[in-house]
Write a protein that holds these residues in place. Structure first.
Motif, mmCIF file in Angstrom:
data_model
loop_
_atom_site.group_PDB
_atom_site.id
_atom_site.type_symbol
_atom_site.label_atom_id
_atom_site.label_comp_id
_atom_site.label_asym_id
_atom_site.label_seq_id
_atom_site.Cartn_x
_atom_site.Cartn_y
_atom_site.Cartn_z
ATOM 1 N N GLY A 1 0.843 -1.175 0.000
ATOM 2 C CA GLY A 1 0.000 0.000 0.000
ATOM 3 C C GLY A 1 0.884 1.231 0.000
ATOM 4 N N GLY A 2 0.707 2.094 0.979
ATOM 5 C CA GLY A 2 1.542 3.293 1.083
ATOM 6 C C GLY A 2 2.744 3.128 1.977
ATOM 7 N N LEU A 3 2.938 1.936 2.555
ATOM 8 C CA LEU A 3 4.031 1.710 3.503
ATOM 9 C C LEU A 3 5.309 1.319 2.768
ATOM 10 C CD1 LEU A 3 4.767 1.350 6.583
ATOM 11 C CD2 LEU A 3 4.274 -1.074 6.225
ATOM 12 N N THR A 4 6.451 1.870 3.210
ATOM 13 C CA THR A 4 7.765 1.475 2.717
ATOM 14 C C THR A 4 8.658 1.171 3.911
ATOM 15 O OG1 THR A 4 7.583 2.909 0.760
ATOM 16 C CG2 THR A 4 9.792 2.155 1.374
ATOM 17 N N ALA A 5 9.278 -0.019 3.912
ATOM 18 C CA ALA A 5 10.153 -0.424 5.010
ATOM 19 C C ALA A 5 11.404 -1.077 4.431
ATOM 20 C CB ALA A 5 9.444 -1.399 5.949
ATOM 21 N N GLY A 6 12.583 -0.625 4.880
ATOM 22 C CA GLY A 6 13.829 -1.208 4.411
ATOM 23 C C GLY A 6 14.804 -0.141 3.962
ATOM 24 N N ARG A 7 15.700 -0.521 3.063
ATOM 25 C CA ARG A 7 16.746 0.388 2.597
ATOM 26 C C ARG A 7 16.385 0.940 1.229
ATOM 27 N NH1 ARG A 7 21.569 1.970 4.011
ATOM 28 N NH2 ARG A 7 23.131 2.567 2.457
ATOM 29 N N THR A 8 16.368 2.275 1.130
ATOM 30 C CA THR A 8 16.050 2.936 -0.124
ATOM 31 C C THR A 8 16.560 4.377 -0.050
ATOM 32 O OG1 THR A 8 14.271 3.429 -1.690
ATOM 33 C CG2 THR A 8 13.749 3.643 0.651
ATOM 34 N N ASP A 9 16.193 5.196 -1.032
ATOM 35 C CA ASP A 9 16.583 6.597 -1.005
ATOM 36 C C ASP A 9 15.907 7.309 0.155
ATOM 37 O OD1 ASP A 9 18.026 6.299 -3.408
ATOM 38 O OD2 ASP A 9 16.210 6.639 -4.587
ATOM 39 N N SER A 10 16.604 8.305 0.713
ATOM 40 C CA SER A 10 15.963 9.167 1.690
ATOM 41 C C SER A 10 14.767 9.867 1.050
ATOM 42 C CB SER A 10 16.958 10.212 2.198
ATOM 43 O OG SER A 10 16.293 11.210 2.946
ATOM 44 N N PHE A 11 13.711 10.065 1.805
ATOM 45 C CA PHE A 11 12.538 10.743 1.283
ATOM 46 C C PHE A 11 12.757 12.251 1.156
ATOM 47 C CE2 PHE A 11 10.744 6.701 1.776
ATOM 48 C CZ PHE A 11 9.523 6.667 1.120
ATOM 49 N N PHE A 12 13.930 12.733 1.576
ATOM 50 C CA PHE A 12 14.324 14.122 1.316
ATOM 51 C C PHE A 12 14.786 14.272 -0.125
ATOM 52 C CE2 PHE A 12 16.863 17.965 1.494
ATOM 53 C CZ PHE A 12 16.250 18.742 2.467
ATOM 54 N N GLN A 13 15.267 13.190 -0.712
ATOM 55 C CA GLN A 13 15.880 13.231 -2.044
ATOM 56 C C GLN A 13 14.849 13.533 -3.118
ATOM 57 O OE1 GLN A 13 18.626 10.017 -2.964
ATOM 58 N NE2 GLN A 13 17.748 9.841 -5.015
ATOM 59 N N PHE A 14 15.271 14.354 -4.094
ATOM 60 C CA PHE A 14 14.406 14.651 -5.234
ATOM 61 C C PHE A 14 15.233 14.629 -6.514
ATOM 62 C CE2 PHE A 14 12.210 17.936 -7.943
ATOM 63 C CZ PHE A 14 11.146 17.126 -8.308
ATOM 64 N N TYR A 15 15.803 15.743 -6.902
ATOM 65 C CA TYR A 15 16.614 15.798 -8.114
ATOM 66 C C TYR A 15 18.076 15.526 -7.766
ATOM 67 C CZ TYR A 15 18.565 17.592 -12.500
ATOM 68 O OH TYR A 15 19.228 17.713 -13.689
ATOM 69 N N GLN B 1 21.237 16.231 -2.508
ATOM 70 C CA GLN B 1 21.120 15.118 -1.575
ATOM 71 C C GLN B 1 20.869 13.840 -2.372
ATOM 72 O OE1 GLN B 1 19.015 12.774 -0.296
ATOM 73 N NE2 GLN B 1 19.874 12.435 1.706
ATOM 74 N N ASP B 2 21.755 12.860 -2.191
ATOM 75 C CA ASP B 2 21.671 11.620 -2.970
ATOM 76 C C ASP B 2 22.298 10.502 -2.148
ATOM 77 O OD1 ASP B 2 21.517 9.649 -4.841
ATOM 78 O OD2 ASP B 2 22.995 10.492 -6.216
ATOM 79 N N SER B 3 21.525 9.964 -1.200
ATOM 80 C CA SER B 3 22.078 8.921 -0.330
ATOM 81 C C SER B 3 20.988 7.945 0.066
ATOM 82 C CB SER B 3 22.709 9.540 0.928
ATOM 83 O OG SER B 3 21.758 10.287 1.659
ATOM 84 N N ASP B 4 21.409 6.707 0.318
ATOM 85 C CA ASP B 4 20.495 5.657 0.759
ATOM 86 C C ASP B 4 20.512 5.567 2.281
ATOM 87 O OD1 ASP B 4 20.288 5.141 -1.948
ATOM 88 O OD2 ASP B 4 21.801 3.560 -1.882
ATOM 89 N N THR B 5 19.413 5.085 2.832
ATOM 90 C CA THR B 5 19.327 4.911 4.271
ATOM 91 C C THR B 5 18.259 3.865 4.565
ATOM 92 O OG1 THR B 5 19.021 6.080 6.385
ATOM 93 C CG2 THR B 5 17.631 6.765 4.549
ATOM 94 N N ASN B 6 18.112 3.494 5.834
ATOM 95 C CA ASN B 6 17.065 2.557 6.256
ATOM 96 C C ASN B 6 15.870 3.367 6.742
ATOM 97 O OD1 ASN B 6 18.899 0.526 5.725
ATOM 98 N ND2 ASN B 6 19.573 0.348 7.838
ATOM 99 N N VAL B 7 14.687 3.072 6.209
ATOM 100 C CA VAL B 7 13.521 3.921 6.451
ATOM 101 C C VAL B 7 12.328 3.087 6.905
ATOM 102 C CG1 VAL B 7 14.340 5.411 4.574
ATOM 103 C CG2 VAL B 7 12.467 3.819 4.146
ATOM 104 N N LEU B 8 11.400 3.765 7.537
ATOM 105 C CA LEU B 8 10.040 3.276 7.759
ATOM 106 C C LEU B 8 9.145 4.454 7.427
ATOM 107 C CD1 LEU B 8 8.034 1.130 8.652
ATOM 108 C CD2 LEU B 8 8.298 1.950 11.005
ATOM 109 N N ALA B 9 8.451 4.382 6.278
ATOM 110 C CA ALA B 9 7.772 5.553 5.744
ATOM 111 C C ALA B 9 6.359 5.209 5.289
ATOM 112 C CB ALA B 9 8.566 6.124 4.568
ATOM 113 N N TYR B 10 5.539 6.262 5.203
ATOM 114 C CA TYR B 10 4.183 6.117 4.674
ATOM 115 C C TYR B 10 3.930 7.239 3.678
ATOM 116 C CZ TYR B 10 -0.806 5.525 4.143
ATOM 117 O OH TYR B 10 -2.050 5.325 3.592
#
Length: 422
Positions: free
Chosen positions: A143-157, A170-179
């Motif tokens: 659904g709208g949940l994201t869990a694990g390692r991916t791009d920071s949700f701050f990242q855009f261009y 800003q272009d870095s990966d991290t471990n997230v729990l996001a909705y």
């Protein structure tokens, strides 16, 4: 005789019946054939015996670099400083890199929405560096949940070029729990709890700088980085719109900056804000874009520029000699243009500028972090795609770092890349 005749007749009948049974067709064992799954685009197939669709992909990259650098020494009384040196016969003027990616993308429709997993692992072999393995991505979406390692949700261009040298996006990966909540018509909002250890830039220890001033060398037992333990994760949020004209995003982050020297319990709330926009330019050529992005940070410099510059280090904060705990302010602005001269021939240009305002300290060894500095990055390339998924590109990157105290420095990198994505 009658009994013997009856027995022989019965045996014959059984033999005939058995022969007829042997001639009957035998049902084959059921076989799970691989079926194409076209619900999620090309390349997906059903994992046999399941309703899960899987795509297996990857990339092979071969890079060839030529390096050039120049150092203009300190204009102040600090002369060369402890770490100042010109390039000589022991420096590398050329290098190579080979990298192989493996990508696994699975998708399953559930009554609560799409269930997706994605993994990307790559292996890198650099000049003199051996071979190493990196898990770039590994996350679950439901659904709208994201869990694990991916791009920071701050990242855009992140730029229009290959970017061997760091730019100020800003272009870095991290471990997230996001909705992520989707509002329709291309609008969405996300909130993400992210591992703060991946966004740390260090806390400069004033005692370290004092010892370097007195001895001219890094003393044993005196830590340069005074960051304390990780207590609170970063909190990141964004608002995003993506439509036919392009896309735009505003984003913000909170970051715990904690001092860990001498039993002190000082900490500051670092923060960052940013905004970016990408415009599609189909009226010029299909695939053309132009983008602009800016960010400001106080105590969270990784959200302005993602990695440590090889010549100059930006810190989140500093523990001054007198005990004061002070954060670093930084801002950046940049943009990029992608243009297709022909459907299989394109160019990219990326330009960024970043400014770091941090503790002046005792700057005998300024490249290690004390003192303000500014950084320019300019990158341009030409990419030819003779076949689908195959690229041959040439790129030139230029980086210039100018500190208020210390050595000026610039780098030029030439890159030839062969890349096949499948």
């Amino acid at each position: 005789m009658k009994i013997k005749s009856l027995l022989l007749g019965a045996a014959g009948a059984l033999a005939i019946t058995g022969a007829q049974a042997a001639d009957l067709p035998v049902a084959p064992e059921p076989v799970d054939y691989v079926r194409v799954c076209d619900a999620f685009g090309t390349g997906f197939f059903y994992i046999p015996g399941t309703e899960t669709c899987l795509r297996v992909g990857g990339r092979i990259r071969a890079d060839y670099y030529v390096w050039g650098t120049d150092v203009t020494y300190d204009r102040s009384a600090n002369a060369l400083g402890v770490f100042g040196s010109a390039r000589g016969r022991n420096n590398n003027y050329s290098s190579t890199r080979a990298r192989a990616y493996l990508r696994l993308d699975s998708r399953t429709n559930t009554e609560f929405g799409l269930l997706r997993t994605y993994a990307q692992v790559y292996w890198t072999a650099d000049s003199y560096g051996g071979t190493n393995t990196t898990m770039d991505y590994g996350f679950i979406q439901w659904g709208g949940l994201t869990a694990g390692r991916t791009d920071s949700f701050f990242q855009f261009y992140t730029g229009a070029t290959y970017e061997k040298l760091d730019n100020s996006f800003q272009d870095s990966d991290t471990n997230v729990l996001a909705y992520t909540a989707a509002f329709g018509n291309g609008f969405s909002a996300s909130i993400s709890v992210e591992d703060g250890t991946y966004s740390r830039r260090g806390v400069l220890n004033g005692r370290w700088s004092r010892f370097v001033s007195a001895t001219g060398a890094i003393p044993a037992g005196v830590p340069m980085d005074a960051y304390g333990g990780h207590w609170w994760p970063d909190l990141v949020a964004n608002l995003n719109v993506s439509q036919g004209w392009g896309s735009a995003q505003v984003m913000a982050a909170l970051h715990d900056v904690r001092d860990g020297i001498g039993g002190r319990d000082d900490s500051e709330l670092g923060w960052a804000v940013g905004a970016g926009v990408i415009f599609n330019l189909p009226m010029i050529a299909a695939g053309d874009t132009i983008a602009l992005q800016a960010a400001y940070a106080d105590g969270a410099t990784s959200y302005v520029a993602p990695s440590t510059n090889g010549w100059r280090t930006a810190y989140d904060a500093a523990r001054r000699l007198g005990g004061t705990f002070v954060t670093t302010q930084a801002w950046s602005i940049g943009g990029g243009i992608t243009h297709y001269w022909m459907p299989n021939l394109s160019s990219g240009l990326t330009v960024t500028y970043a400014d770091f305002d941090q503790w002046d300290g005792i700057c005998v060894a300024p490249r290690r972090g004390c003192g303000d500095f500014q950084e320019w990055d300019i990158q341009g390339n030409l990419v030819w795609s003779p076949a689908s998924g195959f690229e041959i590109g040439v790129e030139v990157d230029y980086e210039y770092v100018e500190p208020d105290v210390g050595d000026e420095h610039d780098d030029v990198v030439g890159l030839l890349r062969f890349q096949r994505t499948f």
